[in-house]
Scaffold this active site. Structure first.
Site, mmCIF file in Angstrom:
data_model
loop_
_atom_site.group_PDB
_atom_site.id
_atom_site.type_symbol
_atom_site.label_atom_id
_atom_site.label_comp_id
_atom_site.label_asym_id
_atom_site.label_seq_id
_atom_site.Cartn_x
_atom_site.Cartn_y
_atom_site.Cartn_z
ATOM 1 N N ARG A 188 54.541 36.411 12.875
ATOM 2 C CA ARG A 188 55.645 37.288 12.485
ATOM 3 C C ARG A 188 55.367 38.724 12.848
ATOM 4 O O ARG A 188 56.199 39.584 12.601
ATOM 5 C CB ARG A 188 55.762 37.227 10.983
ATOM 6 C CG ARG A 188 56.971 36.486 10.515
ATOM 7 C CD ARG A 188 56.988 36.674 9.023
ATOM 8 N NE ARG A 188 58.261 36.456 8.478
ATOM 9 C CZ ARG A 188 58.685 35.268 8.060
ATOM 10 N NH1 ARG A 188 57.946 34.209 8.205
ATOM 11 N NH2 ARG A 188 59.865 35.164 7.523
ATOM 12 N N ARG A 201 66.316 30.574 -3.748
ATOM 13 C CA ARG A 201 65.060 31.306 -3.631
ATOM 14 C C ARG A 201 65.214 32.733 -4.158
ATOM 15 O O ARG A 201 66.238 33.368 -3.930
ATOM 16 C CB ARG A 201 64.617 31.332 -2.158
ATOM 17 C CG ARG A 201 63.809 30.117 -1.776
ATOM 18 C CD ARG A 201 63.584 29.988 -0.297
ATOM 19 N NE ARG A 201 63.192 31.219 0.388
ATOM 20 C CZ ARG A 201 62.924 31.273 1.689
ATOM 21 N NH1 ARG A 201 62.993 30.185 2.440
ATOM 22 N NH2 ARG A 201 62.604 32.414 2.257
HETATM 23 P P1 AP5 Z 1 60.018 32.197 5.207
HETATM 24 O O1 AP5 Z 1 60.069 31.112 4.228
HETATM 25 O O2 AP5 Z 1 59.496 31.923 6.576
HETATM 26 O O3 AP5 Z 1 61.472 32.834 5.310
HETATM 27 P P2 AP5 Z 1 62.304 33.452 6.541
HETATM 28 O O4 AP5 Z 1 61.703 33.692 7.838
HETATM 29 O O5 AP5 Z 1 62.890 34.655 5.929
HETATM 30 O O6 AP5 Z 1 63.180 32.345 6.946
HETATM 31 P P3 AP5 Z 1 63.986 31.417 6.062
HETATM 32 O O7 AP5 Z 1 63.135 30.300 5.578
HETATM 33 O O8 AP5 Z 1 64.700 32.256 5.027
HETATM 34 O O9 AP5 Z 1 65.090 30.933 7.081
HETATM 35 P P4 AP5 Z 1 65.053 29.775 8.175
HETATM 36 O O10 AP5 Z 1 65.154 30.399 9.511
HETATM 37 O O11 AP5 Z 1 63.927 28.831 7.926
HETATM 38 O O12 AP5 Z 1 66.442 29.124 7.855
HETATM 39 P P5 AP5 Z 1 66.834 27.722 7.181
HETATM 40 O O13 AP5 Z 1 66.542 26.621 8.131
HETATM 41 O O14 AP5 Z 1 66.287 27.617 5.787
HETATM 42 O O15 AP5 Z 1 59.223 33.418 4.610
HETATM 43 C C1 AP5 Z 1 59.480 33.907 3.305
HETATM 44 C C2 AP5 Z 1 58.588 35.088 3.035
HETATM 45 O O16 AP5 Z 1 57.208 34.692 3.094
HETATM 46 C C3 AP5 Z 1 58.684 36.260 4.021
HETATM 47 O O17 AP5 Z 1 59.736 37.133 3.693
HETATM 48 C C4 AP5 Z 1 57.308 36.881 3.865
HETATM 49 O O18 AP5 Z 1 57.242 37.677 2.711
HETATM 50 C C5 AP5 Z 1 56.403 35.699 3.660
HETATM 51 N N1 AP5 Z 1 55.835 35.184 4.933
HETATM 52 C C6 AP5 Z 1 56.021 33.951 5.484
HETATM 53 N N2 AP5 Z 1 55.347 33.832 6.655
HETATM 54 C C7 AP5 Z 1 54.720 35.019 6.848
HETATM 55 C C8 AP5 Z 1 53.887 35.530 7.873
HETATM 56 N N3 AP5 Z 1 53.584 34.807 8.966
HETATM 57 N N4 AP5 Z 1 53.441 36.798 7.759
HETATM 58 C C9 AP5 Z 1 53.738 37.563 6.692
HETATM 59 N N5 AP5 Z 1 54.529 37.155 5.681
HETATM 60 C C10 AP5 Z 1 55.016 35.883 5.746
HETATM 61 O O19 AP5 Z 1 68.414 27.924 7.130
HETATM 62 C C11 AP5 Z 1 69.009 28.904 6.285
HETATM 63 C C12 AP5 Z 1 70.292 28.340 5.642
HETATM 64 O O20 AP5 Z 1 71.267 28.139 6.650
HETATM 65 C C13 AP5 Z 1 70.081 26.963 4.982
HETATM 66 O O21 AP5 Z 1 70.878 26.862 3.833
HETATM 67 C C14 AP5 Z 1 70.546 25.975 6.058
HETATM 68 O O22 AP5 Z 1 71.006 24.792 5.479
HETATM 69 C C15 AP5 Z 1 71.644 26.757 6.748
HETATM 70 N N6 AP5 Z 1 71.734 26.463 8.182
HETATM 71 C C16 AP5 Z 1 70.705 26.242 9.054
HETATM 72 N N7 AP5 Z 1 71.165 26.026 10.308
HETATM 73 C C17 AP5 Z 1 72.524 26.132 10.232
HETATM 74 C C18 AP5 Z 1 73.589 26.030 11.202
HETATM 75 N N8 AP5 Z 1 73.328 25.768 12.505
HETATM 76 N N9 AP5 Z 1 74.860 26.214 10.772
HETATM 77 C C19 AP5 Z 1 75.115 26.479 9.459
HETATM 78 N N10 AP5 Z 1 74.164 26.588 8.490
HETATM 79 C C20 AP5 Z 1 72.886 26.423 8.876
HETATM 80 MG MG MG Z 2 62.381 28.700 6.475
#
Ligand code: AP5
Ligand code: MG
Length: 213
Positions: free
Chosen positions: A88, A160
């Site tokens: 990241r 979340r």
């Molecule tokens: P993390 O859990 O990785 O969160 P994020 O990157 O903010 O990503 P998300 O999990 O929120 O989204 P996603 O892209 O996985 O989407 P999803 O598939 O769920 O990290 C959380 C926290 O941890 C960070 O903020 C940080 O503090 C820390 N952290 C983690 N890794 C780190 C690192 N390497 N370094 C430092 N800190 C770190 O989809 C989202 C929603 O949309 C779902 O409801 C889904 O059902 C829906 N959806 C998905 N695709 C579609 C589509 N095509 N059409 C319609 N809806 C859709």
């Molecule tokens: Mg995720």
């Protein structure tokens, strides 16, 4: 097959990574899921990570790099893996490359799931997650069979803490500042692949499969 998922918070990295892991029979490694499991279990790592995550900030590199480097060295990663949420930052990407290079290995695909900021906040407020097994739902797009209950393991679904709109905006800012530069980083290495994350989930997955072969 060593794959990295790039994309803004809520772009669908986790949704796609789970399907990739299942189709290609490789582990799905989500640093966010690892931190959330640690928070749930009250570990020291979890308590440290929570103070950053709740504000939408990144957990410091030193708390995440060794964890991932050790994880990808495990036996079940021999055939490859899909990393979701790591790297990241540029230092995380460099640390991963350096660790892999020691064994003559490298990341093969960096898949950027592209979704404009406008779509993100709406998606996040509808997301529901299972802390027990990591399954993700959306109240409109992919509702669970029974409201509030995970289809896979029967446990309770949560909104979340970091999916509140003001925290999502913070996460988006941090993404643009610290994570988006990775797009250039992997483009320069010639392994960047872009997919349109605004399409239906199944269409996004088909695009990815066409890339991975
Ligand atoms: P993390 O859990 O990785 O969160 P994020 O990157 O903010 O990503 P998300 O999990 O929120 O989204 P996603 O892209 O996985 O989407 P999803 O598939 O769920 O990290 C959380 C926290 O941890 C960070 O903020 C940080 O503090 C820390 N952290 C983690 N890794 C780190 C690192 N390497 N370094 C430092 N800190 C770190 O989809 C989202 C929603 O949309 C779902 O409801 C889904 O059902 C829906 N959806 C998905 N695709 C579609 C589509 N095509 N059409 C319609 N809806 C859709
Ligand atoms: Mg995720």
């Amino acid at each position: 097959m060593k794959i990295i998922m790039l994309g803004a918070p809520g772009a669908g990295k986790g949704t796609q990574a789970k399907q990739i892991a299942s189709k290609y029979d490789i582990p799905h490694i989500s640093t966010g899921d690892i931190f959330r499991a640690n928070i749930k279990n009250g570990t020291e790592l979890g308590m440290k990570a929570k103070t950053y995550m709740d504000k939408g900030l990144l957990v410091p590199d030193e708390l995440v790099v060794d964890l991932v480097v050790d994880r990808v060295a495990a036996k079940d990663c021999e055939k490859g893996y899909v990393l979701d949420g790591f790297p990241r930052t540029i230092p995380q990407a460099e640390a991963l490359d350096a660790a892999l290079a020691k064994n003559g290995e490298n990341v093969e695909f960096a898949i950027n799931v592209e979704v404009p900021d406008e779509n993100i906040v709406k998606r996040m407020s509808g997301r529901r997650a299972c802390v027990a097994c990591g399954a993700t739902y959306h109240i409109e797009h992919i509702p669970p069979k029974t409201e509030g209950i995970c289809d896979t393991c029967g446990k309770e679904l949560i909104l979340r803490d970091d999916d509140k709109p003001e925290t999502v905006l913070n996460r988006l800012n941090i993404y643009h500042e610290q994570t988006q530069p990775l797009i250039d980083y992997y483009n320069t290495k010639g392994i960047l692949k872009e997919v349109d994350g605004t399409k239906d989930m199944a269409d996004v997955f088909n695009e990815i499969v066409a890339i991975l072969g």
